[in-house]
Write a protein that holds these residues in place. Structure first.
Motif, mmCIF file in Angstrom:
data_model
loop_
_atom_site.group_PDB
_atom_site.id
_atom_site.type_symbol
_atom_site.label_atom_id
_atom_site.label_comp_id
_atom_site.label_asym_id
_atom_site.label_seq_id
_atom_site.Cartn_x
_atom_site.Cartn_y
_atom_site.Cartn_z
ATOM 1 N N PRO A 155 -38.261 44.069 -43.485
ATOM 2 C CA PRO A 155 -38.540 45.404 -43.207
ATOM 3 C C PRO A 155 -38.351 45.766 -41.656
ATOM 4 N N SER A 156 -38.141 44.681 -40.877
ATOM 5 C CA SER A 156 -38.120 45.063 -39.370
ATOM 6 C C SER A 156 -36.326 45.357 -39.170
ATOM 7 N N ASP A 157 -35.672 45.013 -40.114
ATOM 8 C CA ASP A 157 -34.125 45.252 -39.839
ATOM 9 C C ASP A 157 -33.728 46.740 -40.086
ATOM 10 N N SER A 158 -33.531 47.430 -38.847
ATOM 11 C CA SER A 158 -33.080 48.838 -38.726
ATOM 12 C C SER A 158 -31.677 48.972 -38.577
ATOM 13 N N PHE A 159 -31.049 47.824 -38.730
ATOM 14 C CA PHE A 159 -29.596 47.972 -38.282
ATOM 15 C C PHE A 159 -28.480 47.796 -39.789
#
Length: 326
Positions: A155-159
């Motif tokens: 969930p920390s992946d925003s790319f």
């Protein structure tokens, strides 16, 4: 987290994200008449399975439910008994069907015979295809929405593309994947699983619904910019799913629309606004659970014009919507 209606319009199936239950509701009496206790498959210390989206079989005999965890779950439930069918389910510890990485499964689509499924892994660039076809036995494979090496992240992946929902075309020839991280709708050939088209859409595309009479796919773009309505946020893209061309864009009194519902019987399109983030419009009444209420809006299905200018206020963060009669 989701609501799906049986083809006869009699029952609704609802996965409860924050508990271990998937419910069956009689929509004629508004009574819960069945419940699947998903506790037996929530292992590894999770207090719930994050039950998210449902795929309903063509004959309403079973549903497939995604469990948004890492590792996640894909559980088949008999709609008559609401019992878990272990032979058609995937979860940690289920010998013979747990293969490879399997994190945060969300959107689900199926083939016509409801023995082969496509599931989006919410974070990264990966979707998984798996089958329980008796002639082939169980197998699964991973492929990406961006033609790069499949990779499941967190969930920390925003790319990454972060595929959210999967929707099958009515003729089962292709399926559509909304990618909330890259603002794209990726179209796959359902027979070869190759990418047919990548369509640029509005910001943070989420849920979809289809209107077969006009070959239209409606896609809620939750964070799309909007200048025609003061203080609004989000749009609905309209795509011809045969030509795969954008044919229009619906602007409305939205704030973070997450889901859309086609009601072909009455010629209506429903759009539900979550009004989740700070800065959204204040409600007329504070809900029991606090914060700001969301709402749904109603449009003419063929002209895309508002039926009226009303907000039909709901509870905090209304997330999913469907039409009882298609």
């Amino acid at each position: 987290h989701d609501v799906e209606i049986s083809s006869d319009g009699k029952y609704a199936y609802v996965p409860l994200f924050g508990s271990n239950n998937v419910q069956k509701i009689d929509v004629g009496t508004d009574q819960v008449i069945g419940n699947a206790n998903m506790g037996p498959v929530t292992t590894g210390g999770w207090s719930n399975g994050g039950w998210s989206l449902i795929a309903l079989s063509p004959k309403d005999t079973s549903i497939m439910v995604s469990g948004y965890n890492n590792p996640g779950y894909l559980i088949n439930i008999n709609t008559t008994s609401m019992a878990i069918n272990n032979k058609l389910s995937i979860y940690t510890g289920h010998t013979g069907t747990m293969l490879g990485p399997f994190g945060y499964p969300h959107g689900i689509a199926s083939n016509a015979s409801f023995d082969t499924f496509i599931t989006a892994m919410q974070y990264g660039n990966t979707i998984m295809k798996y089958t329980f076809n008796s002639s082939k036995g169980f197998y699964n494979k991973y492929f990406s929405v961006d033609k790069l090496t499949p990779n499941i992240t967190s969930p920390s992946d925003s790319f990454s593309p972060n595929p959210h929902q999967v929707l099958m075309a009515p003729d089962f020839s292709k399926y559509f994947v909304s990618c909330q991280g890259t603002n794209k709708l990726v179209v796959f050939d359902a027979h070869t699983d190759s990418i047919m088209a990548t369509i640029n859409v509005g910001a943070v595309p989420q849920e979809m619904d289809i209107y077969p009479a006009r070959n239209w796919l409606f896609l809620a773009c939750m964070e799309d910019g909007e200048t025609t309505h003061a203080g609004a946020r989000g749009t609905v893209y309209v795509i011809d799913y045969v030509s795969m061309a954008i044919v229009g864009k619906i602007y409305g009194d939205f704030f973070q629309p997450h889901d859309v519902a086609v009601d072909a019987q009455d010629g209506l399109l429903y759009v539900v606004s979550t009004n989740y983030s700070p800065g959204g419009p204040p409600p007329h009444h504070v809900t029991y659970c606090g914060s700001r209420a969301g709402w749904y809006s109603v449009f003419d299905l063929n002209t895309w014009a508002p039926v009226n200018n009303k907000r039909y206020e709901m509870t905090f963060d209304p997330y999913a919507i469907t039409a009882r009669f298609k």
